[in-house]
Design a protein around this motif. Structure first.
Motif, PDB file in Angstrom:
ATOM      1  N   MET C 151       0.851  -1.193   0.000  1.00 45.60           N
ATOM      2  CA  MET C 151       0.000   0.000   0.000  1.00 45.60           C
ATOM      3  C   MET C 151       0.888   1.246   0.000  1.00 45.60           C
ATOM      4  O   MET C 151       1.897   1.284   0.701  1.00 45.60           O
ATOM      5  CB  MET C 151      -0.851  -0.034   1.280  1.00 45.60           C
ATOM      6  CG  MET C 151      -1.887   1.026   1.417  1.00 45.60           C
ATOM      7  SD  MET C 151      -3.473   0.634   0.637  1.00 45.60           S
ATOM      8  CE  MET C 151      -4.106  -0.669   1.709  1.00 45.60           C
ATOM      9  N   VAL C 152       0.483   2.227  -0.779  1.00 41.73           N
ATOM     10  CA  VAL C 152       1.181   3.512  -0.731  1.00 41.73           C
ATOM     11  C   VAL C 152       0.136   4.603  -0.566  1.00 41.73           C
ATOM     12  O   VAL C 152      -0.977   4.485  -1.092  1.00 41.73           O
ATOM     13  CB  VAL C 152       2.040   3.735  -2.002  1.00 41.73           C
ATOM     14  CG1 VAL C 152       1.186   3.822  -3.246  1.00 41.73           C
ATOM     15  CG2 VAL C 152       2.878   4.996  -1.883  1.00 41.73           C
ATOM     16  N   ARG C 153       0.456   5.615   0.215  1.00 42.86           N
ATOM     17  CA  ARG C 153      -0.512   6.700   0.418  1.00 42.86           C
ATOM     18  C   ARG C 153       0.193   8.043   0.327  1.00 42.86           C
ATOM     19  O   ARG C 153       1.247   8.241   0.934  1.00 42.86           O
ATOM     20  CB  ARG C 153      -1.163   6.577   1.789  1.00 42.86           C
ATOM     21  CG  ARG C 153      -2.308   7.564   1.961  1.00 42.86           C
ATOM     22  CD  ARG C 153      -2.973   7.397   3.311  1.00 42.86           C
ATOM     23  NE  ARG C 153      -2.120   7.877   4.361  1.00 42.86           N
ATOM     24  CZ  ARG C 153      -1.876   7.229   5.507  1.00 42.86           C
ATOM     25  NH1 ARG C 153      -2.400   6.048   5.731  1.00 42.86           N
ATOM     26  NH2 ARG C 153      -1.083   7.743   6.411  1.00 42.86           N
ATOM     27  N   VAL C 185       3.540   8.597  -6.553  1.00 40.20           N
ATOM     28  CA  VAL C 185       3.238   7.170  -6.338  1.00 40.20           C
ATOM     29  C   VAL C 185       3.996   6.296  -7.341  1.00 40.20           C
ATOM     30  O   VAL C 185       4.403   5.183  -7.002  1.00 40.20           O
ATOM     31  CB  VAL C 185       1.719   6.851  -6.358  1.00 40.20           C
ATOM     32  CG1 VAL C 185       1.015   7.524  -5.178  1.00 40.20           C
ATOM     33  CG2 VAL C 185       1.062   7.228  -7.674  1.00 40.20           C
ATOM     34  N   THR C 189       6.488   3.586  -5.827  1.00 39.36           N
ATOM     35  CA  THR C 189       6.203   2.170  -6.092  1.00 39.36           C
ATOM     36  C   THR C 189       7.117   1.593  -7.174  1.00 39.36           C
ATOM     37  O   THR C 189       7.312   0.383  -7.213  1.00 39.36           O
ATOM     38  CB  THR C 189       4.748   1.975  -6.587  1.00 39.36           C
ATOM     39  OG1 THR C 189       4.581   2.681  -7.825  1.00 39.36           O
ATOM     40  CG2 THR C 189       3.741   2.487  -5.570  1.00 39.36           C
ATOM     41  N   ASN C 220      -8.303   6.364  -5.407  1.00 36.91           N
ATOM     42  CA  ASN C 220      -8.011   4.974  -5.088  1.00 36.91           C
ATOM     43  C   ASN C 220      -7.244   4.372  -6.257  1.00 36.91           C
ATOM     44  O   ASN C 220      -7.684   4.492  -7.404  1.00 36.91           O
ATOM     45  CB  ASN C 220      -9.380   4.273  -4.945  1.00 36.91           C
ATOM     46  CG  ASN C 220      -9.326   3.096  -4.035  1.00 36.91           C
ATOM     47  OD1 ASN C 220      -8.551   2.196  -4.287  1.00 36.91           O
ATOM     48  ND2 ASN C 220     -10.155   3.107  -3.008  1.00 36.91           N
ATOM     49  N   LYS C 222      -4.748   1.142  -8.084  1.00 42.74           N
ATOM     50  CA  LYS C 222      -4.268  -0.242  -8.089  1.00 42.74           C
ATOM     51  C   LYS C 222      -3.085  -0.283  -9.048  1.00 42.74           C
ATOM     52  O   LYS C 222      -3.190   0.164 -10.189  1.00 42.74           O
ATOM     53  CB  LYS C 222      -5.399  -1.168  -8.554  1.00 42.74           C
ATOM     54  CG  LYS C 222      -5.253  -2.577  -8.066  1.00 42.74           C
ATOM     55  CD  LYS C 222      -6.587  -3.324  -8.061  1.00 42.74           C
ATOM     56  CE  LYS C 222      -6.421  -4.672  -7.389  1.00 42.74           C
ATOM     57  NZ  LYS C 222      -7.730  -5.324  -7.166  1.00 42.74           N
ATOM     58  N   ALA C 227       0.176  -3.728  -5.682  1.00 45.78           N
ATOM     59  CA  ALA C 227      -0.062  -2.846  -4.536  1.00 45.78           C
ATOM     60  C   ALA C 227      -1.313  -1.995  -4.758  1.00 45.78           C
ATOM     61  O   ALA C 227      -1.724  -1.745  -5.894  1.00 45.78           O
ATOM     62  CB  ALA C 227       1.147  -1.935  -4.315  1.00 45.78           C
ATOM     63  N   GLY C 229      -3.314   1.753  -3.493  1.00 46.49           N
ATOM     64  CA  GLY C 229      -2.834   3.075  -3.088  1.00 46.49           C
ATOM     65  C   GLY C 229      -3.939   4.097  -2.963  1.00 46.49           C
ATOM     66  O   GLY C 229      -5.067   3.893  -3.434  1.00 46.49           O
ATOM     67  N   ALA C 247       4.469   4.338   2.856  1.00 48.86           N
ATOM     68  CA  ALA C 247       4.526   3.087   2.094  1.00 48.86           C
ATOM     69  C   ALA C 247       4.536   1.940   3.078  1.00 48.86           C
ATOM     70  O   ALA C 247       5.261   1.959   4.070  1.00 48.86           O
ATOM     71  CB  ALA C 247       5.774   3.057   1.219  1.00 48.86           C
TER      72      ALA C 247
ATOM     73  N   ALA D 218      -8.572  -1.311   0.302  1.00 48.67           N
ATOM     74  CA  ALA D 218      -8.514   0.139   0.184  1.00 48.67           C
ATOM     75  C   ALA D 218      -9.919   0.612  -0.153  1.00 48.67           C
ATOM     76  O   ALA D 218     -10.452   0.256  -1.206  1.00 48.67           O
ATOM     77  CB  ALA D 218      -7.531   0.535  -0.911  1.00 48.67           C
ATOM     78  N   GLU D 232      -8.107   2.010   5.172  1.00 49.76           N
ATOM     79  CA  GLU D 232      -7.130   1.060   4.620  1.00 49.76           C
ATOM     80  C   GLU D 232      -6.903  -0.048   5.629  1.00 49.76           C
ATOM     81  O   GLU D 232      -6.739   0.200   6.806  1.00 49.76           O
ATOM     82  CB  GLU D 232      -5.822   1.734   4.215  1.00 49.76           C
ATOM     83  CG  GLU D 232      -5.160   2.591   5.255  1.00 49.76           C
ATOM     84  CD  GLU D 232      -3.845   3.206   4.746  1.00 49.76           C
ATOM     85  OE1 GLU D 232      -3.123   2.560   3.992  1.00 49.76           O
ATOM     86  OE2 GLU D 232      -3.559   4.349   5.135  1.00 49.76           O
TER      87      GLU D 232
END
Lengths: 272, 272, 272, 272
Positions: C151-153, C185, C189, C220, C222, C227, C229, C247, D218, D232
């Motif tokens: 997951m990344v935010r 991102v 990633t 949102n 993918k 991952a 995000g 991350a 997510a 999340e």
């Protein structure tokens, strides 16, 4: 003076003199570096060349005698500070001088008297007074946020000790390093120290002890305004420059923490 | 002893005695509180009643003479600690006693000798040694994470001063409050203090000064292992209990910060 | 090229063009600004004057046709970016261009093809890739510190919205503001987005809605590498610029927090 | 009811039933546990024995029919929740029930209707509403500290996934784990979700995927009050339980960070 440029001359173009020249020349508006000098002519010439300054010399009288120059920046060796300040004051120049004025208290007093008599401005290079963190701490004390001050603490550790050769000429830990912290506690408290107790140790490097100095110190202070205080020093913090201040009073506490190189936190499965 | 219950008796059922009785009775497995006593019978009776303990008394001999009891918890007034410890030791009981043993150093030494001769266990109530933060700091020192120790600092401030009546009987700030910090620096450093310099002030409440005590202290320490140290105390931190420890050495620094009541941060447009 | 200066020309001397000129001229060693141009001659002249650059012009061909110039910095208006890039590529210049290349995807692809055919270097002004915090987060992902990425935010909020007039010409929130976060991102990633869902709202200023744009967004994502995000955007964070990245993966989590203006904490009696 | 004890009966003495029995019996004043029951008589007997409770049974009617009992705590298996709630309501008992009421929405509605008709109190075990951090976040929203709410975010990760056997019976990630987060965003925003978009992935353990579930999610939310939101989820955070909430609005931001096992920071020479 706000409506025209301040014209400055630099005395001493060693490491710190070069830095002041560069900063004043490139980043500070309202200032013009007119001339630089150094006992080593080649040093003055090189510094002037890099910064596009036309006048350079190996004689400080070329700076002091220049009628266009309003202010001098004294970056020569410490043993010349007192004399340079007095001469610049006599020449009617405002003065910025690197710390310390002298290793001799009587000479410092005499020099300050000369400055006073000449009616010029003098600033010593206690740069930490302009650090935004320490300024914010002082603000908390001044505006009453922490109430009546009870205790102030300065933690001051350098990343690594200077060369032993430097230490021998430095005047010792208290004169060379703690001088900033003594200034900082005066800045934060707005009061003068009345009592001081200091203990020192050689814990970082035996060679520093052999050179007659200490590398670690724990200092206990009592101020005129009644507050107590601590300064702790080390010549070596392996994790980097460590400069923290805490002020505590009847209304609360204010702390300045270290500035980190980034704001990143990593969380993993490693047992902590 | 791990395969059976430890049977304990409580001597003194004041505030702290009640707390120990409750904690041992409800939360600690492998322990059974057999009996409680207090010079005020009603106090012992009430404590026993709340906890469902059948035996209570106004005579500590009912505890010391009870063959079923393995260990005693001494929570009576400070002036009785030394005698109770010696008597319990003679009775072959293991002992937990609240601090301090006595205000008199010779009496403390004599008491410790009695304990040694009796071959029983004695623990004094230095609860902070079990605080997870301070335990973690000690771990860093013991496992070499911070290298050879150079400096230890304890900041210890109470939220508000106790009543002046308490202060008068407390033995003074150093005996009543700093005692925990003196213990903490010994715990962290694993070394004994060799030199001490302390300065105190009355900054929190004049009445504390009139009672012959101080409310603020700054203490400078030198340890046998060569490290330096500080303790700073205040009877009043308006923002709440302030208990921090820092250990610094050749390999780095470890700091325990305060535990906050929540982990929430609010960011608004307010000028800070 | 490391043994000689890179000679650059600036196209466009508006706010950002002036900034690049100043930075390259004063602070970046190994670079020389040879010439500047702007459709408004007076702007180019002024910029050149401040920085002591001799050549200025209102014709970008004076830059592109100058054989001494190795690279161009394109800071002209967005609608000219694609053409300028293609022309500069044809002229054999390496290129730095402010984002975005174009509002039209086909035009972007065509432009990138021109650059590829010319064999020159192209860099778009995604400055956040050089932010030490975000670089540190990426390092954690690349070196495996957080394991396989799950997951990344990205949280990205500006202090206050730009003028509505600007917003009308900006291409909208996603094109003007989220473009940095979309890039971030991908940077973190090392993967491309495969699916995207976005919801927007007008919560900051109705006028932004009337101008056909949104001011708040929740996105949102993918990624091809599996991952998931999030990106969250707002045109207004009253507490200041809010730029955070997190991350999370099989081995842990890495977070970059905001940089604060100071490191000071104040603790008082105020109820929080 | 404040002037007398609340008398409760426990239905189900599995892991969570035992915990509630112990907590109510030992730590909550004003409550008395009168009886426990479990379909496995031995389980009810053991639980009663440990806590010194006299009545135990393998028939829940012994609880529901006991006139002394004011309230029941339903800790039986999920498939019995709806029926137990309805029966307890009919019996005039106030009810605490572990989540969820049922996997079937119509059955939930029917059950709630039964509760309403009976006029008893029902609380579902959404324990996080009582976490001091989340309570503080909600306070910021309610008291207007963050202004009009624009965005809420919940990060919710468990230390490690439950056994696959449990997952198969759990109703899936959203029902088993996200249920707490869905409740939390309703708690924080004081609003209901109007739109939801969710993406999931199997990134932690393939076996979870083979069991028909996901382990990573997510979720994008839109609330009736206009705010946007994110949830999340992950079944595995190797660094431990990760529960954070952030609310952002026109007046600022409030964040609840994780609670750490200690407050200690270690600084060393290691390159970070």
């Amino acid at each position: 003076m706000s409506d025209r440029e301040i014209v400055v001359g630099i005395i001493g173009t060693g490491r710190i003199g070069q830095l002041h020249t560069k900063l004043l020349n490139r980043f500070v508006s309202g200032v013009r570096v007119e001339a630089v000098c150094d006992v080593v002519l080649e040093s003055a010439k090189k510094c002037a060349g890099i910064e596009g300054i036309k006048k350079y010399s190996d004689d400080y009288n070329d700076i002091l005698g220049n009628k266009d120059i309003d202010a001098v920046i004294i970056c020569s060796s410490t043993d010349t500070h007192a004399e340079m300040i007095s001469l610049a004051a006599s020449a009617g120049k405002d003065i910025f001088c690197e710390k310390p004025i002298s290793f001799d208290v009587d000479k410092i007093k005499e020099t300050l008297k000369n400055v006073e008599n000449a009616g010029v401005k003098l600033q010593i290079g206690f740069n930490r007074r302009f650090d935004p963190n320490f300024v914010r701490v002082r603000k908390s004390v001044v505006n009453g946020e922490v109430g009546k001050l009870h205790m102030v603490r300065v933690t001051s550790r350098d990343p690594s000790p200077p060369p032993v050769e430097y230490i021998k000429r430095s005047g010792g830990l208290f004169f060379d390093m703690t001088i900033h912290d003594f200034d900082m506690v005066r800045f934060i408290t707005g009061s003068e120290v009345e009592e001081v107790y200091a203990s020192g140790a050689v814990l970082v490097d035996k060679k520093i002890g052999e050179a007659g100095d200490i590398d670690t110190a724990a200092i206990n202070l009592k101020f005129k305004n009644g507050a107590l205080g601590f300064i702790e020093n080390s010549r070596q913090a392996v994790y980097g420059y460590d400069q923290r201040v805490e002020a505590f009073g009847s209304g609360g506490m204010v702390e300045a923490d270290n500035v980190q190189s980034n704001t990143v936190t990593v969380s993993t499965a490693k047992e902590l």
